[in-house]
Design an enzyme around this catalytic site. Structure first.
Site, PDB file in Angstrom:
ATOM      1  N   LYS A 126       0.831  -1.203   0.000  1.00  0.00           N
ATOM      2  CA  LYS A 126       0.000   0.000   0.000  1.00  0.00           C
ATOM      3  C   LYS A 126       0.867   1.255   0.000  1.00  0.00           C
ATOM      4  O   LYS A 126       2.096   1.201   0.076  1.00  0.00           O
ATOM      5  CB  LYS A 126      -0.945  -0.014   1.208  1.00  0.00           C
ATOM      6  N   HIS A 143      -1.929   4.719  -5.659  1.00  0.00           N
ATOM      7  CA  HIS A 143      -3.235   5.389  -5.703  1.00  0.00           C
ATOM      8  C   HIS A 143      -3.090   6.884  -5.985  1.00  0.00           C
ATOM      9  O   HIS A 143      -3.621   7.723  -5.257  1.00  0.00           O
ATOM     10  CB  HIS A 143      -3.992   5.162  -4.393  1.00  0.00           C
TER      11      HIS A 143
END
Length: 376
Positions: A77, A95
Site C-alpha cells: 500500500k 493510488h
C-alpha cells in the site's frame, strides 16, 4: 555483476497485514540470485522467522529510507504521508494516477528525488492489456462478506441505528464464511426467514466473481444474487434495481466517467429497500465515482458510514480501500504467486515489457503534474 537487492518494507497502513512478498516467493527470488532484505514487521501476517528461514536478511523496520539508492523497494500500500523526496525505484500501489485527493503531492515525491514508481495497479501484459496480478477476487469476497454482516447487524440491532463494530482479519476463508453464515442466520430470523437480495455490478470480473462466490458460499440463494456487468449497465443509470435490492456491491474498475449507478435523488424515491452499499472500488475522492453518496473512506475499525438524509431504512456504506486484508495470508499468497514471474525480471526491469510499460505510464503521469508540485 552485483546481485539485485530487493527491500521488502513493513506496511504502515493501519490493520494492513498483507505482504507483496511471501516466504515462498522470497525463496524463489533468492534461488534465482536476488538478495532480499525484509524489514521486521509487527503487523505482517507472515512471521519474521518465516522469511529468515528461507534465506532473507532481516533489517530494521522503516530502514528502506536509508537503503542504498540502487536497492528496489517493494511494498504493497501507499507510503506514509510524508514529503521528503524519494530516490529509489518503488514497487507498490500508490493510488495517485486517477487524480485522487492529494495525488500530485504523492506522485511528485518520486521525480523530486530522482526516484521511480512502478505501480502494481498498472502492471499489464502489453498484448492483452490484462493486469498481471490483482487482489480483485479477494477484495470482492471480503467486501461482500462485510456487506452481508452489515445487513444482518442492522436487523439485529435496532434497524441499523447502531453501526457495525470494528472487524479483525480472519485466519482463513473458512473462518470468514462460518462467521458470515452465523450472522446471516440471525438476520434472517429477524426478517421473517427471508434472505437478502444482493446486486453485484461488475460480476464478470475478478472482483465481482469473488463477491458472488462469497454470497453463495455463505448461503444466499442464487436466485437472490443479481449478477450485472456491462450489458446490464449499458443503458446508463441510475438503476431502480439497486434501490430495490437489500445489498449493493460495486465491483467495477473505474477508468473513465460513466453515469451514476445510484445517487441521492434516486435513493429518495419511494420503495427503497437498499440498506447496505459496499463500494469495493473505494473511489472515494474520484470525481467520476458512480456511487456519489458518500465522501469518506471507511476502515476496519469503523467499517461503515451512514448516508445522511436517508432513513427508513438507514443506508450504510462500506468503502474500505484494502478489503483483501480481511484474509491477509490467502490473499498475499495468491497475489505474490501471480506476481512472481515478473518479480523475477526486476534485475533487468527497463528491458522487460511489463515493467517498462509501468515506467512509461509513470513518466506520462509525471508530465501532468502542476509545475509547483516539483519544487523541493
Amino acid at each position: 555483476m552485483a546481485p539485485t537487492v530487493l527491500h521488502l518494507r513493513s506496511e504502515d497502513k493501519p490493520l494492513e497485514h498483507r505482504s507483496a512478498l511471501t516466504p515462498s516467493t522470497t525463496k524463489a527470488l533468492i534461488d534465482a540470485g536476488y538478495v532480499v532484505n525484509v524489514e521486521k514487521s509487527p503487523v505482517r501476517i507472515f512471521g519474521d522467522d518465516e522469511f529468515s528461514s528461507v534465506g532473507a536478511t532481516l533489517v530494521p523496520t522503516g530502514s528502506w529510507r536509508e537503503a542504498p539508492k540502487e536497492h528496489i523497494i517493494v511494498g504493497l500500500k501507499e507510503l506514509p504521508e510524508e514529503t521528503f523526496p524519494l530516490k529509489h525505484v518503488h514497487v507498490q500501489f500508490a493510488h495517485c494516477y486517477k487524480h485522487q485527493g492529494g495525488w500530485d503531492t504523492v506522485l511528485a515525491r518520486f521525480p523530486r528525488g530522482g526516484g521511480t514508481l512502478l505501480d502494481l495497479e498498472f502492471l499489464q501484459e502489453p498484448a492483452t492489456g490484462r493486469r498481471v496480478a490483482a487482489f480483485g477476487y479477494q477484495a470482492g469476497f471480503s467486501g461482500s462478506a462485510l456487506a452481508l454482516k452489515t445487513w444482518a447487524w442492522q436487523l439485529t440491532h435496532a434497524g441499523g441505528a447502531e453501526p457495525l463494530p470494528g472487524v479483525e482479519s480472519y485466519p482463513s476463508e473458512d473462518a470468514l464464511i462460518a462467521d458470515v453464515k452465523k450472522d446471516l442466520a440471525a438476520g434472517r430470523d429477524k426478517n421473517g426467514g427471508k434472505p437478502p437480495r444482493v446486486i453485484v455490478i461488475g460480476a464478470l470480473g475478478r472482483c465481482g466473481r469473488g463477491a458472488v462466490d462469497l454470497c453463495l458460499k455463505a448461503g444466499v440463494p442464487e436466485e437472490q444474487v443479481l449478477k450485472w456487468d456491462m450489458a446490464e449497465t449499458a443503458k446508463g443509470g441510475p438503476f431502480r434495481e439497486i434501490a430495490e435490492s437489500d445489498v449493493f456491491v460495486n465491483c467495477i474498475y473505474l477508468s473513465s466517467q460513466i453515469p451514476h449507478f445510484v445517487n441521492l435523488d434516486s435513493l429518495k424515491e419511494p420503495g427503497r429497500r437498499l440498506s447496505v452499499v459496499c463500494d469495493v472500488s473505494a473511489d472515494t475522492t474520484n470525481p467520476f465515482n458512480p456511487v456519489p453518496i458518500y465522501t469518506v473512506a471507511t476502515t476496519f475499525t469503523k467499517p461503515t458510514v451512514p448516508v445522511e438524509g436517508l432513513e427508513d431504512p438507514p443506508l450504510s456504506v462500506i468503502s474500505i480501500d484494502h478489503l483483501p486484508s480481511l484474509l491477509p495470508r490467502e490473499s498475499s499468497e495468491s497475489f505474490s504467486n501471480d506476481l512472481l514471474p515478473y518479480l523475477l525480471k526486476l534485475n533487468d526491469w527497463k528491458n522487460n515489457p511489463v515493467w517498462a510499460g509501468a515506467y512509461k505510464l509513470f513518466q506520462e503521469k509525471v508530465a501532468t503534474l502542476p509545475k509547483g508540485a516539483l519544487e523541493n
